[in-house]
Design a protein around this motif. Structure first.
Motif, short mmCIF file in Angstrom:
data_model
loop_
_atom_site.label_atom_id
_atom_site.label_comp_id
_atom_site.label_asym_id
_atom_site.label_seq_id
_atom_site.Cartn_x
_atom_site.Cartn_y
_atom_site.Cartn_z
N VAL A 58 36.91 28.33 -35.12
CA VAL A 58 36.77 29.60 -36.15
C VAL A 58 35.62 30.45 -35.34
O VAL A 58 34.49 29.55 -35.10
CB VAL A 58 35.54 28.50 -37.37
N PRO A 59 35.76 31.22 -35.10
CA PRO A 59 34.79 32.26 -34.68
C PRO A 59 33.43 32.88 -34.56
O PRO A 59 33.35 33.95 -34.37
CB PRO A 59 36.00 33.20 -33.87
N CYS A 60 32.57 32.25 -34.74
CA CYS A 60 31.37 32.74 -35.37
C CYS A 60 30.62 33.48 -34.54
O CYS A 60 29.60 34.25 -34.55
CB CYS A 60 30.37 30.91 -35.30
N HIS A 61 31.05 33.39 -32.95
CA HIS A 61 30.50 34.14 -31.95
C HIS A 61 31.45 35.71 -32.36
O HIS A 61 29.95 36.82 -31.82
CB HIS A 61 30.55 33.58 -30.66
N ARG A 62 32.27 35.83 -33.58
CA ARG A 62 32.48 37.17 -33.66
C ARG A 62 30.94 37.89 -34.89
O ARG A 62 31.62 39.01 -35.19
CB ARG A 62 33.22 37.29 -34.46
N VAL A 63 30.24 37.42 -35.04
CA VAL A 63 29.37 37.16 -35.92
C VAL A 63 28.34 37.93 -35.34
O VAL A 63 27.66 37.79 -35.29
CB VAL A 63 28.71 36.03 -37.15
N ALA A 71 25.11 29.49 -42.30
CA ALA A 71 26.97 28.96 -42.28
C ALA A 71 27.17 28.56 -40.78
O ALA A 71 28.09 27.55 -40.45
CB ALA A 71 27.33 29.64 -43.32
N MET A 72 27.05 29.98 -40.38
CA MET A 72 27.31 30.00 -38.95
C MET A 72 26.92 28.65 -38.14
O MET A 72 27.28 28.21 -36.89
CB MET A 72 27.35 31.31 -38.12
N GLY A 115 21.96 34.96 -33.17
CA GLY A 115 21.86 33.54 -32.17
C GLY A 115 22.90 33.11 -32.26
O GLY A 115 23.76 33.74 -32.62
N PHE A 116 23.28 31.47 -32.15
CA PHE A 116 24.56 31.10 -31.77
C PHE A 116 24.00 29.70 -30.95
O PHE A 116 23.49 29.78 -30.14
CB PHE A 116 25.03 31.99 -30.62
N GLY A 117 25.04 29.07 -31.91
CA GLY A 117 24.39 27.29 -31.94
C GLY A 117 24.99 26.82 -29.74
O GLY A 117 24.44 26.24 -30.19
N GLY A 118 26.12 26.80 -29.60
CA GLY A 118 26.09 27.38 -28.12
C GLY A 118 25.43 28.09 -27.09
O GLY A 118 25.30 27.95 -25.87
N THR A 140 26.19 31.67 -23.82
CA THR A 140 27.76 31.85 -24.28
C THR A 140 28.21 32.41 -25.23
O THR A 140 29.61 33.15 -25.41
CB THR A 140 28.14 30.20 -25.42
N LYS A 141 27.21 33.35 -26.33
CA LYS A 141 28.11 33.89 -27.31
C LYS A 141 28.53 35.20 -26.61
O LYS A 141 29.76 35.69 -26.44
CB LYS A 141 26.82 34.02 -28.19
#
Length: 187
Positions: free
Chosen positions: A150-155, A140-141, A164-167, A171-172
């Motif tokens: 919508v702060p997916c970096h906080r997960v 989902a992230m 992980g992080f799409g950006g 960036t995360k």
């Protein structure tokens, strides 16, 4: 799509703009309903692919219009956040690019994990009634059409890893450092 006169968008067409930021160029897009997409590393090629996807998904080609009121306000809020001057976002969000479990997880993240806090993938899965769904939360992230806002970096991972992080991980790290969760990188 119906025309929403109050938002200043021509004929209700989705609008977009690319903004230069400390974490690289971000593309923001909005519909009459709200901010619909934030795209990292929005070079010309990335932007063009994102616009193609939006045209397919929304059924209308987005128009470049950084002055459209809703989009201009979203840009102002993202810039203030990245400058450390804002901790929350209060622009309307258009959730139409995501549905089902992913939407439930992202809505919980948007409302339940404030600035400067982090949550584990498993904890977030439990919050939406799916214990054992940590991997699904990770998916989902990755599918989040509205990163930063919508702060997916906080997960993060329960073992202390940042996950992980799409950006991209750099960036995360920078977003978590901005929120005081991680120390600022030395270089």
């Amino acid at each position: 799509m119906s025309s929403h006169g109050q938002d200043g968008q021509r004929d209700g067409a989705p609008v977009w703009a690319v903004v230069e930021t400390d974490i690289g160029p971000l593309m923001l897009a909005a519909t009459g309903a709200g901010l619909v997409n934030v795209v990292f590393h929005a070079t010309a090629a990335v932007r063009d692919r994102a616009l193609e996807r939006l045209t397919e998904r929304l059924g209308a080609a987005p128009v470049e219009d950084p002055a459209a009121p809703l989009l201009a306000e979203a840009i102002r809020q993202v810039q203030a956040y990245l400058a450390g001057e804002r901790h929350t976002f209060d622009v309307p969000l258009d959730w139409s690019l995501i549905s089902g479990f992913n939407r439930a997880v992202l809505r919980e993240l948007a409302t339940g994990v404030p600035f400067g806090e982090v949550v584990g993938y498993g904890d977030l899965a439990r919050r939406v009634g799916r214990p054992g769904g940590a991997q699904a939360v990770g998916m989902a992230m990755g599918a989040n059409p509205l990163p930063v806002v919508v702060p997916c970096h906080r997960v993060v991972e329960s073992d202390g890893g940042i996950g992980g992080f799409g950006g991209g991980l750099e960036t995360k790290r920078r977003l978590l450092a901005l929120e005081g969760v991680l120390p600022e990188p030395l270089f």
